[in-house]
Design a protein around this motif. Sequence first.
Motif, PDB file in Angstrom:
ATOM      1  N   TRP A 155       0.698  -1.195   0.069  1.00 19.65           N
ATOM      2  CA  TRP A 155      -0.128  -0.079  -0.171  1.00 19.65           C
ATOM      3  C   TRP A 155       0.806   1.118  -0.149  1.00 19.65           C
ATOM      4  O   TRP A 155       1.804   1.298   0.721  1.00 19.65           O
ATOM      5  CB  TRP A 155      -0.998  -0.159   1.339  1.00 19.65           C
ATOM      6  N   ARG A 156       0.546   2.164  -0.847  1.00 21.71           N
ATOM      7  CA  ARG A 156       1.051   3.599  -0.654  1.00 21.71           C
ATOM      8  C   ARG A 156       0.222   4.316   0.134  1.00 21.71           C
ATOM      9  O   ARG A 156      -1.099   4.370  -0.153  1.00 21.71           O
ATOM     10  CB  ARG A 156       1.020   4.205  -2.154  1.00 21.71           C
ATOM     11  N   PRO A 172       7.521  -0.114   3.219  1.00 22.61           N
ATOM     12  CA  PRO A 172       8.486  -0.305   1.818  1.00 22.61           C
ATOM     13  C   PRO A 172       9.696  -1.168   2.364  1.00 22.61           C
ATOM     14  O   PRO A 172      10.271  -1.994   1.580  1.00 22.61           O
ATOM     15  CB  PRO A 172       8.783   0.903   1.512  1.00 22.61           C
ATOM     16  N   GLU A 173      10.412  -0.820   3.275  1.00 24.17           N
ATOM     17  CA  GLU A 173      11.779  -1.569   3.925  1.00 24.17           C
ATOM     18  C   GLU A 173      11.734  -2.687   4.637  1.00 24.17           C
ATOM     19  O   GLU A 173      12.734  -3.243   4.733  1.00 24.17           O
ATOM     20  CB  GLU A 173      12.581  -0.330   4.586  1.00 24.17           C
ATOM     21  N   ASN A 174      10.372  -2.945   5.059  1.00 23.12           N
ATOM     22  CA  ASN A 174      10.264  -4.520   5.778  1.00 23.12           C
ATOM     23  C   ASN A 174       9.948  -5.671   5.086  1.00 23.12           C
ATOM     24  O   ASN A 174       9.476  -5.461   3.883  1.00 23.12           O
ATOM     25  CB  ASN A 174       9.336  -4.145   6.752  1.00 23.12           C
ATOM     26  N   LEU A 175      10.580  -6.756   5.417  1.00 22.90           N
ATOM     27  CA  LEU A 175      10.266  -8.050   4.811  1.00 22.90           C
ATOM     28  C   LEU A 175       8.714  -8.231   4.697  1.00 22.90           C
ATOM     29  O   LEU A 175       8.068  -8.178   5.808  1.00 22.90           O
ATOM     30  CB  LEU A 175      10.874  -9.139   5.637  1.00 22.90           C
ATOM     31  N   ALA A 176       8.330  -8.454   3.631  1.00 26.84           N
ATOM     32  CA  ALA A 176       6.774  -8.883   3.491  1.00 26.84           C
ATOM     33  C   ALA A 176       5.999  -7.424   3.320  1.00 26.84           C
ATOM     34  O   ALA A 176       4.813  -7.339   3.608  1.00 26.84           O
ATOM     35  CB  ALA A 176       6.079  -9.845   4.127  1.00 26.84           C
ATOM     36  N   ARG A 185      -3.453   3.550  -1.995  1.00 27.65           N
ATOM     37  CA  ARG A 185      -3.581   2.888  -3.107  1.00 27.65           C
ATOM     38  C   ARG A 185      -2.318   1.625  -3.152  1.00 27.65           C
ATOM     39  O   ARG A 185      -1.383   1.685  -2.707  1.00 27.65           O
ATOM     40  CB  ARG A 185      -3.309   3.677  -3.978  1.00 27.65           C
ATOM     41  N   LEU A 186      -2.903   0.668  -3.815  1.00 29.75           N
ATOM     42  CA  LEU A 186      -2.131  -0.615  -3.906  1.00 29.75           C
ATOM     43  C   LEU A 186      -1.303  -0.346  -5.040  1.00 29.75           C
ATOM     44  O   LEU A 186      -1.714   0.118  -6.288  1.00 29.75           O
ATOM     45  CB  LEU A 186      -2.987  -1.779  -4.256  1.00 29.75           C
TER      46      LEU A 186
END
Length: 265
Positions: free
Chosen positions: A73-74, A90-94, A151-152
Amino acid sequence: GMGFRELPLFNLALLAKQGWRLMTQPSSLCSKLMKAKYYPTISFLHAPLGRAPSYSWHSIHSSRKVLASGLRWRIGGGNSVNVWHDPWIPENLAFRPSSPAPPGTADMKVKDLIQSDHSGWNSSVIRRIFSPSDVQHILAIPLSRNAYPDRLIWHHTRHGEYTTKTGYQLLKGIAELSQPTPSVTNPNLTLFWHFLWKQQLPTRIITFVWRLGKNILPLKENLARRHICPDYVFEVCGIDTETWFHAFVSCPFSRAVWRLEGIVV
């Protein structure tokens, strides 16, 4: 050429393009027909296969795992995004928090982490709930004062749109990660593996030790090398790269666990 060598993976990446269109072009005739028949009340990503699916739907449905691996998601207003269950960091796993959810926060939305006037993140709330690594990654996410709808987007392109090429690259990276790394045959090591597999231990433990020995655990060092994970940092301590040696031996937290068992490493 585009470098597509694995035809099954390429086909799956192509199908994911159709799934992406179902998600992003809901007013198209194809999207309306598919939604009306197979997922009238839920999203494409949560749609069941259903009974007696058509060949087309069965094929497109199989591509959801591709999209689920690279979508996040943004953040706009944060109203649509669950803090713990949805991918948004954004920076995390999954793209999800590594911190455990405190009691009573299962339904928390990202909007609950944003200042009421949308001037920025509510850092005091975030620092109280999340680990230092999560805090750093969340506070780095830019916000707009206009609170646009969430937004995805496809994480692996700059413009956020899914492409067959990046979908294929992601699938190829995942496939490579599941393959044993080539190594020089060592007679002693071969004997050890034979010995290990003969032990009366739970299969999951034997499999874990085997994967650890082959260095094919989904550690960040391996994931980042295949462009699946955006960073290398071991989130437990936040001070070093997540390699097998650091995660299980050299990390201060790992050492503390070993000491509790009376083992000095």
